[in-house]
Enzyme design. Structure first.
Site, PDB file in Angstrom:
ATOM      1  N   HIS A 229     -11.013  15.670  47.017  1.00 46.29           N
ATOM      2  CA  HIS A 229     -10.794  14.276  47.453  1.00 46.29           C
ATOM      3  C   HIS A 229      -9.580  13.622  46.793  1.00 46.29           C
ATOM      4  CE1 HIS A 229     -13.411  13.782  43.875  1.00 46.29           C
ATOM      5  NE2 HIS A 229     -12.563  12.808  43.615  1.00 46.29           N
ATOM      6  N   GLU A 230      -8.928  14.312  45.843  1.00 42.72           N
ATOM      7  CA  GLU A 230      -7.755  13.713  45.191  1.00 42.72           C
ATOM      8  C   GLU A 230      -6.511  14.410  45.736  1.00 42.72           C
ATOM      9  OE1 GLU A 230      -8.340  14.400  41.009  1.00 42.72           O
ATOM     10  OE2 GLU A 230     -10.155  13.192  40.942  1.00 42.72           O
TER      11      GLU A 230
ATOM     12  N   CYS B 162     -11.289  17.200  40.522  1.00 43.77           N
ATOM     13  CA  CYS B 162     -11.939  16.072  39.854  1.00 43.77           C
ATOM     14  C   CYS B 162     -13.090  16.590  38.998  1.00 43.77           C
ATOM     15  CB  CYS B 162     -12.468  15.123  40.925  1.00 43.77           C
ATOM     16  SG  CYS B 162     -13.235  13.632  40.274  1.00 43.77           S
TER      17      CYS B 162
ATOM     18  N   HIS C  46     -18.718  19.230  38.597  1.00 40.74           N
ATOM     19  CA  HIS C  46     -20.172  19.012  38.527  1.00 40.74           C
ATOM     20  C   HIS C  46     -20.855  19.527  39.788  1.00 40.74           C
ATOM     21  CE1 HIS C  46     -20.059  16.691  34.915  1.00 40.74           C
ATOM     22  NE2 HIS C  46     -19.603  15.566  35.426  1.00 40.74           N
TER      23      HIS C  46
ATOM     24  N   THR D 218     -15.975  15.396  39.025  1.00 39.24           N
ATOM     25  CA  THR D 218     -17.168  15.461  39.892  1.00 39.24           C
ATOM     26  C   THR D 218     -17.143  16.723  40.755  1.00 39.24           C
ATOM     27  OG1 THR D 218     -16.095  14.070  41.535  1.00 39.24           O
ATOM     28  CG2 THR D 218     -17.573  12.978  39.994  1.00 39.24           C
TER      29      THR D 218
ATOM     30  N   CYS E  65     -20.965  -1.137  47.296  1.00 43.09           N
ATOM     31  CA  CYS E  65     -21.299  -1.077  48.728  1.00 43.09           C
ATOM     32  C   CYS E  65     -22.003   0.252  49.029  1.00 43.09           C
ATOM     33  CB  CYS E  65     -20.015  -1.181  49.558  1.00 43.09           C
ATOM     34  SG  CYS E  65     -20.237  -0.764  51.301  1.00 43.09           S
TER      35      CYS E  65
HETATM   36 ZN   LIG Z   1     -11.913  12.116  41.639  1.00 48.27          ZN
HETATM   37 ZN   LIG Z   2     -20.286  -2.904  52.207  1.00 49.03          ZN
END
Ligand SMILES: [Zn+2]
Ligand SMILES: [Zn+2]
Length: 335
Positions: free
Chosen positions: A61-62, A37, A42, A39, A105
């Site tokens: 995470h992908e 990714c 980065h 990120t 959130c």
């Molecule tokens: Zn990603």
């Molecule tokens: Zn929440």
């Protein structure tokens, strides 16, 4: 098993770890392929991203893969399901979630391990089944593709709008593809690297510009009958490109900031200009509420040209260096 951890800037190591014990609401997934990714690049380079500064951190995470174990409370998934997942999802219980602001959130439900590993443990609520029409390679694009789908949601793009996407990395390219099928009459892409301009052409950009040649805002106005872009997507994350996005926007336009800027950077705008042009500037963060739609698009749209390289997981560092060079589209890793 060998799992990738980031110990500090540019210090990625594979560490031998026992597979995590499964919680009652978790599933274990054997990873078929994972992605790099923007990120990840980065964070690897040392960017402070949000409040996650603890190290060493599990990396990646992908991904797409196959469920191999389900927790006792999980009823929505079964062993053998082909799936993908998003790294965090809204808790559904906090004040923000309960007032319709789940995408921001602050109490998110996250992975407990990283995706640059042979397997991962993920909360079932973050996991999505893949149809047979979406391969593992395309399935691994789900999270970034869903970020583009949500960016289009945030833009409130109208049929016939003229769009400019600043940045031809994977997120910019996905945003281009989704804008085209969501009703944009013309999509202009600005990207300084020839390699990525070519990808933008393959993904259906109506016009691809090298922003180092001339004044980008002027070129965009020339291509839009003098008015500017109705929607601008900033998919780079530097003060300069954010300022470019604002300057090329038509009166009444919406500027959507997708790129992740460094925590310390500041961009400037003129408040009076904002007043007279009635611009809307919006952030967009992550794929919340867009994942199912992303999977449907991955089954029908051909975005495979975005995947330009595949490395064995053991060569993740070489893959990252290629990603940082900008001479690549989406890079996949195979455990
Ligand atoms: Zn990603
Ligand atoms: Zn929440």
């Amino acid at each position: 098993m060998q799992c990738a951890y980031l110990f500090g800037p540019r210090d990625l190591r594979f560490v031998e770890r026992e597979p995590l014990v499964l919680g009652p609401d978790d599933v274990r997934i054997e990873i078929a392929c994972s992605g790099i990714c923007g990120t990840d690049l980065h964070v690897y380079s040392g960017m402070i991203f949000g409040n996650s500064v603890h190290e060493p951190r599990p990396f990646g995470h992908e991904f797409a893969g196959r469920v191999s174990e389900v927790g006792v409370n999980v009823t929505t998934l079964a062993v053998g399901d082909r799936v993908t997942a998003i790294p965090n999802s809204p808790c559904g219980k906090c004040a923000l979630c309960r007032s319709g602001r789940a995408p921001v959130c602050q109490n998110r439900v996250t992975f407990r391990s990283g995706a640059w590993a042979p397997s991962i443990v993920a909360p079932a609520q973050n996991v999505y089944r893949l149809p047979d029409t979406v391969s593992d390679r395309l399935g691994a694009l789900t999270e970034p593709f869903a970020c583009a789908v949500r960016a289009i949601d945030r833009s409130e793009l109208r049929s016939g709008d003229r769009v400019c996407v600043i940045g031809g990395g994977p997120i910019g390219l996905f945003t281009l593809a989704v804008a085209k099928v969501s009703g944009a009459s013309r999509v202009i892409v600005s990207e300084p690297r020839a390699y990525r301009r070519k990808l933008a052409e393959q993904l259906g950009a109506d016009r691809v510009i090298d922003p180092t040649e001339g004044n980008l805002a002027e070129v965009v106005r020339d291509l839009t009958d003098g008015s500017g872009a109705d929607v601008v997507f900033e998919a780079v994350g530097t003060p300069r490109t954010i300022e470019q996005a604002i300057s090329m926007a038509a009166p009444g336009a919406t500027v959507v900031i997708i790129g992740v800027a460094d925590a310390a950077s500041q961009a400037a705008f003129q408040p009076q200009d904002m007043f007279f042009r009635e611009l809307t500037i919006r952030g967009t963060k992550g794929p919340t509420f867009a994942v199912e739609r992303a999977i449907r698009w991955l089954a029908t749209l051909d975005v495979s040209p975005v995947i330009t390289h595949t490395f064995p997981l053991s060569q993740a560092k070489e893959a990252i260096e290629l990603g940082l060079s900008g001479e690549a589209g989406k890079i996949l890793l195979r455990p």
